[in-house]
Design a protein around this motif. Structure first.
Motif, PDB file in Angstrom:
ATOM      1  N   PRO A 220      36.643 -25.039  30.609  1.00  0.00           N
ATOM      2  CA  PRO A 220      35.674 -25.099  31.707  1.00  0.00           C
ATOM      3  C   PRO A 220      35.450 -23.719  32.333  1.00  0.00           C
ATOM      4  O   PRO A 220      36.382 -22.933  32.501  1.00  0.00           O
ATOM      5  N   ALA A 221      34.198 -23.430  32.678  1.00  0.00           N
ATOM      6  CA  ALA A 221      33.839 -22.204  33.394  1.00  0.00           C
ATOM      7  C   ALA A 221      32.964 -22.616  34.560  1.00  0.00           C
ATOM      8  O   ALA A 221      31.899 -23.205  34.364  1.00  0.00           O
ATOM      9  N   LEU A 222      33.394 -22.321  35.783  1.00  0.00           N
ATOM     10  CA  LEU A 222      32.684 -22.755  36.987  1.00  0.00           C
ATOM     11  C   LEU A 222      32.076 -21.558  37.701  1.00  0.00           C
ATOM     12  O   LEU A 222      32.724 -20.522  37.850  1.00  0.00           O
ATOM     13  N   ALA A 223      30.847 -21.700  38.176  1.00  0.00           N
ATOM     14  CA  ALA A 223      30.174 -20.632  38.926  1.00  0.00           C
ATOM     15  C   ALA A 223      29.353 -21.233  40.052  1.00  0.00           C
ATOM     16  O   ALA A 223      28.694 -22.270  39.876  1.00  0.00           O
ATOM     17  N   VAL A 224      29.386 -20.562  41.208  1.00  0.00           N
ATOM     18  CA  VAL A 224      28.571 -20.953  42.359  1.00  0.00           C
ATOM     19  C   VAL A 224      27.373 -20.012  42.431  1.00  0.00           C
ATOM     20  O   VAL A 224      27.509 -18.796  42.272  1.00  0.00           O
ATOM     21  N   VAL A 231      26.459 -25.513  42.118  1.00  0.00           N
ATOM     22  CA  VAL A 231      27.624 -25.244  41.268  1.00  0.00           C
ATOM     23  C   VAL A 231      27.276 -25.618  39.832  1.00  0.00           C
ATOM     24  O   VAL A 231      26.782 -26.720  39.569  1.00  0.00           O
ATOM     25  N   THR A 232      27.538 -24.691  38.913  1.00  0.00           N
ATOM     26  CA  THR A 232      27.337 -24.960  37.491  1.00  0.00           C
ATOM     27  C   THR A 232      28.678 -24.870  36.776  1.00  0.00           C
ATOM     28  O   THR A 232      29.459 -23.958  37.029  1.00  0.00           O
ATOM     29  N   ILE A 233      28.921 -25.816  35.899  1.00  0.00           N
ATOM     30  CA  ILE A 233      30.118 -25.791  35.054  1.00  0.00           C
ATOM     31  C   ILE A 233      29.659 -25.808  33.601  1.00  0.00           C
ATOM     32  O   ILE A 233      28.837 -26.640  33.204  1.00  0.00           O
ATOM     33  N   ALA A 234      30.160 -24.882  32.823  1.00  0.00           N
ATOM     34  CA  ALA A 234      29.906 -24.838  31.378  1.00  0.00           C
ATOM     35  C   ALA A 234      31.216 -25.103  30.652  1.00  0.00           C
ATOM     36  O   ALA A 234      32.290 -24.843  31.187  1.00  0.00           O
ATOM     37  N   TRP A 235      31.129 -25.587  29.424  1.00  0.00           N
ATOM     38  CA  TRP A 235      32.344 -25.868  28.668  1.00  0.00           C
ATOM     39  C   TRP A 235      32.040 -25.899  27.176  1.00  0.00           C
ATOM     40  O   TRP A 235      30.887 -25.877  26.747  1.00  0.00           O
ATOM     41  N   VAL A 236      33.114 -25.950  26.394  1.00  0.00           N
ATOM     42  CA  VAL A 236      33.005 -26.094  24.942  1.00  0.00           C
ATOM     43  C   VAL A 236      33.122 -27.577  24.608  1.00  0.00           C
ATOM     44  O   VAL A 236      34.083 -28.237  25.013  1.00  0.00           O
ATOM     45  N   SER A 237      32.144 -28.074  23.872  1.00  0.00           N
ATOM     46  CA  SER A 237      32.173 -29.473  23.441  1.00  0.00           C
ATOM     47  C   SER A 237      32.453 -29.539  21.945  1.00  0.00           C
ATOM     48  O   SER A 237      31.806 -28.854  21.152  1.00  0.00           O
TER      49      SER A 237
END
Length: 539
Positions: A220-224, A231-237
């Motif tokens: 998970p990578a979280l950024a405001v 808030v956006t969260i990116a991740w590896v699926s």
């Protein structure tokens, strides 16, 4: 992230990512380096390692730098380093503050340093056995407070793990702490907290949200957003293997979650060797205008290697543009099929939105032990990667960078600062933490100062390169194209004895390319260095 034991460990195909001041003729003579502005600063701090997804380096309102890391792979020691004096550090001795705490449950897998903009840094960790905790650090007293347990349901891992990311957090502009973590069931969970510093407690705001919808999720990578507090969260699926995917989802400032968005248009690299996706980000940040940016790496392609750097952006909710980075220039070691390769490309940005990627060089050409930076051009292309720190098989910088960035407390925003690590002789269990800096030296109060790297408001820019012990002199060429030849507008016909030279006569406004070579004792010349680029805007 980049750890080099070939794919079965961390074979880093480095980002050939560039540094816009230091050029090195790694391809021909590893000793000859040139520097277009000379503001690179880097030095060793102490034991520790970094990763690309979290932001482990913070510059506080007091203008001091703090870096937090696990002390080593297979270590349960959390270490903090900081500068005791305000300003820009220039040597290891400037980081003369140190504190450690031992996590009682297990070895620490990943670390994130989440700054509240005041005196507290919430040092988030996850362990191999699934503990997820907050170790609040008081920058006024320079001490860790008692750890706060967030969950015991974090993702678990055995064996090597450097590069396996399980935690990410950031404060929003209303003072709430957002945390996203990887769970034991391979889901991504988000929770908001309020922190009470007087009794050192975190109170959950509402319930937790499982952000992914398909499972098989990690990193998970979280950024405001500095613009609207979303808030956006990116991740590896890994839900659709063998095709890996980078996904993202955004929560509005009011708390409403949008749909899951597909970021990657190419097969994102995944692997369970020596950890979980240890060479993959994603690296996520959000510009002041609200545009989201992500870097990640592609799986094996027609070159027979994985690690091609991709850059994705989204200025409209739900819509992502993604492509392999297109490099405006050529270099046999750093540019491959018009692009470049690395593991764990780390994005960084300044106050005006100027982006760089940071990472080691391509493994295919043998420069993966070097650390590079790469500037994004105004037209969307990227400059040829530029050497930041030269490495070797003994001094191996085949590793990941962790950049300074946050929506709250982003101090000295025009100075790019990051932490990275060295693996002595490829030994990742003995990693050494390093500090790196480039860009202008603007004041912490205004964020104003010198222009961005390789941008000159003088018509006679000063070019600088490193001295070569065997050289009897140097020759410089400045040209209007990277082919040189007839486009050369400045050169010194006779060997020049110094390592600094101002272009003369005055240059007109525009983009220029330059390189340098050294004359040997026998009268012959070395090969030309890597070509660097700069812009003049003086009229």
């Amino acid at each position: 992230m980049a750890h080099s034991r070939l794919r079965y460990s961390r074979s880093s195909v480095g980002l050939a990512i560039l540094m816009a001041f230091v050029l090195s003729i790694v391809a021909f003579s590893p000793d000859l380096q040139v520097d277009a502005q000379g503001t690179n600063v880097t030095f060793k701090i102490g034991p520790g390692f970094t990763d690309v997804t979290p932001h482990q380096i913070v510059r506080t309102l007091s203008d001091r730098v703090f870096i937090f890391a696990a002390q080593a792979q297979y270590s349960s020691v959390l270490v903090g380093y900081w500068t005791t004096a305000a300003g820009l550090p220039s040597a290891s001795s400037d980081f003369n503050g140190t504190a450690t705490v031992t996590e009682p449950t297990d070895n620490i897998v990943s670390v994130d340093a989440v700054y509240d903009g005041g005196t507290m840094i919430h040092v988030l960790i996850n362990t191999r056995s699934g503990a997820v905790k907050d170790y609040p650090f008081n920058t006024a007293t320079n001490a860790f407070k008692t750890a706060i347990s967030l969950t015991t349901d974090g993702g678990t891992i055995s064996g090597d793990y450097i590069g396996t990311v399980g935690i990410s957090g950031m404060f929003d502009k209303s003072g709430q702490l957002h945390v996203s973590h990887w769970t034991s069931s391979n889901r991504i969970v988000h929770q908001v907290y309020n922190y009470n510093s007087s009794n050192n407690t975190l109170s959950a705001v509402g319930g937790a949200t499982t952000v992914d919808t398909a499972g098989h999720a990690n990193h998970p990578a979280l950024a405001v957003s500095p613009k609207d507090n979303s808030v956006t969260i990116a991740w590896v699926s890994e839900a659709n293997l063998p095709t890996g995917t980078i996904l993202a989802r955004t929560r509005s400032a009011g708390g409403a979650w949008g749909a899951v968005e597909t970021v990657s248009k190419s097969d994102a690299w995944t692997s369970t060797i020596s950890g979980i996706n240890i060479d993959q980000g994603p690296s996520l940040l959000i510009g002041g205008d609200g545009t989201k940016y992500i870097s990640y790496i592609q799986d094996y392609d027609t070159t027979g290697a994985y690690g091609r750097v991709h850059f994705a952006s989204s200025s409209v909710s739900g819509t992502w543009a993604d492509s392999a980075v297109s490099i405006a220039g050529t270099n046999a070691q750093l540019v491959i099929n018009g692009s470049t390769y690395t593991h764990d490309p780390a994005l960084t940005i300044n106050a005006s939105g100027q982006l760089y990627n940071i990472g080691h060089g391509p493994m295919q050409t043998g420069v993966n032990t070097n650390m590079y930076t790469m500037q994004r051009n105004a037209n969307g292309t990227w400059a040829v990667p530029s050497l930041f720190k030269i490495g070797s098989t003994v001094n191996d910088f085949d590793a990941s960078a962790s950049t300074k960035w946050s929506a709250v407390g982003f101090n000295r925003p025009n100075t790019y600062e990051f932490a990275f690590f060295r693996a002595p002789s490829g030994q990742y269990n003995s990693a050494e933490l390093w500090y790196g800096r480039f860009g202008d030296n603007s004041s912490p109060a205004t964020g104003l100062g010198a222009p961005v790297r390789n941008y000159y408001t003088t018509a006679t820019p000063q070019l600088t390169w490193n001295r070569i012990t065997w050289a009897t002199g140097y020759q410089i060429e400045v040209a209007q194209t990277n082919l040189f030849g007839a486009s050369v507008v400045f050169t010194n016909p006779n060997p020049y004895p110094s390592t600094t030279l101002s272009a003369s006569p005055s240059l007109t406004d525009g983009i220029y390319y330059w390189h340098v070579r050294a004359k040997k004792l026998d009268g012959t010349w070395s090969n030309w260095s890597i070509t660097e680029q700069f812009e003049v805007n003086a009229h």
